[in-house]
Design a protein around this motif. Structure first.
Motif, short mmCIF file in Angstrom:
data_model
loop_
_atom_site.label_atom_id
_atom_site.label_comp_id
_atom_site.label_asym_id
_atom_site.label_seq_id
_atom_site.Cartn_x
_atom_site.Cartn_y
_atom_site.Cartn_z
N LYS A 1 0.79 -0.86 -0.05
CA LYS A 1 -0.29 0.37 0.24
C LYS A 1 0.53 1.44 -0.05
O LYS A 1 0.36 2.49 -0.22
CB LYS A 1 -1.18 -0.11 0.96
N SER B 1 3.19 -11.66 -6.07
CA SER B 1 1.68 -10.96 -5.84
C SER B 1 1.76 -9.57 -6.62
O SER B 1 0.56 -9.12 -7.23
CB SER B 1 1.10 -11.47 -4.37
N ARG B 2 2.63 -9.03 -6.27
CA ARG B 2 2.66 -7.19 -5.96
C ARG B 2 3.39 -7.20 -7.57
O ARG B 2 3.36 -5.66 -6.82
CB ARG B 2 2.00 -6.59 -5.04
N LEU C 1 -3.83 -9.32 -0.33
CA LEU C 1 -5.44 -9.31 -1.42
C LEU C 1 -6.73 -8.96 -0.43
O LEU C 1 -7.09 -7.82 -1.44
CB LEU C 1 -5.47 -10.59 -1.94
N ASP D 1 -6.19 -4.89 -0.76
CA ASP D 1 -6.13 -4.45 -1.50
C ASP D 1 -7.61 -4.14 -2.04
O ASP D 1 -7.45 -4.36 -3.89
CB ASP D 1 -5.32 -4.65 -2.67
N TYR D 2 -8.66 -5.39 -1.19
CA TYR D 2 -9.58 -4.90 -2.27
C TYR D 2 -10.03 -5.74 -3.12
O TYR D 2 -10.65 -5.84 -4.22
CB TYR D 2 -10.39 -3.95 -2.24
N SER D 3 -9.32 -7.27 -3.34
CA SER D 3 -9.34 -7.22 -4.37
C SER D 3 -9.94 -9.44 -3.90
O SER D 3 -9.52 -9.62 -3.07
CB SER D 3 -7.53 -8.21 -4.73
N ASN D 4 -11.10 -9.79 -4.92
CA ASN D 4 -12.20 -10.17 -5.34
C ASN D 4 -10.64 -11.74 -5.09
O ASN D 4 -11.15 -13.19 -5.14
CB ASN D 4 -12.90 -10.57 -5.98
N TRP D 5 -9.05 -11.81 -5.77
CA TRP D 5 -8.79 -13.20 -6.01
C TRP D 5 -8.20 -13.14 -4.24
O TRP D 5 -7.78 -14.37 -3.84
CB TRP D 5 -7.43 -13.01 -6.37
N ALA D 6 -8.23 -12.72 -3.29
CA ALA D 6 -8.42 -13.17 -2.11
C ALA D 6 -9.54 -14.81 -1.87
O ALA D 6 -9.08 -15.17 -1.04
CB ALA D 6 -9.13 -12.21 -0.97
#
Length: 232
Positions: A54, A87-88, A179, A182-187
């Motif tokens: 972040k 991942s990032r 994730l 980062d508010y990611s659905n991949w979580a």
């Protein structure tokens, strides 16, 4: 109170005008700063990794120092570099590496030659099918259009999930924190991976909560939704 919790608590404006916010934040912090379903050493590491992603290096360093003070092994701490690279990306990984070198100055530098690895024909496809059960469209497209990219994806993914000193479920849970922050659905994908590797629902929940100090209450909302999606 630990060093990692001082920053927000030290703000007089928050103390004076937002006592409920601060009280709630301290309760979230207590989940991280105490052993629970997950050890506090790993939870501080998870927060540090998410803070790097972040763009909060000061927070990341406070968290990694808290992890080291609680006894986090230097090799386990260093695993976040590879996981973040996959991942990032390189920027997040190098940001963590620079912090890691300050927190573990006597052990951080390692000299090693790069090794060339061979991927057998069909190896990447078999790996994707074994992990995801069906071929994700994004990976199917990569294998079809740029096969070397499919091999690269396979190598980086495997290096993240089973190629470090972290137990596979803990590597998956670190990704859950990152994730969710980062508010990611991949979580949800890595929640399922963590479950298959032996993680409990409480461990998954604690990993999501590690994202809250970095990304706020929305991290829990996104993470909880992903928990439900992954169990259907």
């Amino acid at each position: 109170m630990t060093a990692a919790a001082v920053a927000l608590s030290a703000v007089g404006r928050v103390r004076a005008y937002a006592p409920k916010t601060l009280a709630g934040y301290r309760r979230f912090r207590s989940v991280i700063e105490n052993d629970g379903a997950l050890p506090k050493t790993l939870k501080h590491l998870f927060v540090a990794a998410a803070a790097c992603v972040k763009g909060y290096p000061d927070m990341a360093e406070r968290e990694l120092r808290a992890a080291a003070a609680a006894g986090l092994d230097v090799e386990l701490a260093g695993c976040a570099v590879a996981i973040l690279a996959s991942s990032r990306g390189e920027g997040a990984a190098l940001r963590f590496e620079s912090i890691y070198a300050r927190v573990y100055p006597d052990s951080a530098r390692i000299e090693a030659d790069e090794r060339e690895l061979v991927v057998a024909p069909g190896e990447a496809e078999r790996n994707f099918l074994a992990y995801f059960k069906t071929m994700p469209p994004s990976l199917g497209k990569l294998l079809d259009l740029v096969p070397v990219g499919g091999d690269a994806y396979y190598l980086m993914r495997e290096g993240t999930l089973s190629g470090t000193a972290l137990a596979p479920r803990h590597a998956e849970l670190l990704l859950v924190t990152v994730l969710a922050a980062d508010y990611s659905n991949w979580a949800s994908v890595h929640m399922d991976g963590a479950r298959r590797a032996g993680a409990t629902e409480t461990e998954v929940a604690e990993a999501v909560l590690c994202a809250v100090p970095v990304a706020g209450l929305s991290a829990w909302g996104v993470g909880a939704t992903a928990m439900d999606a992954g169990t259907k």
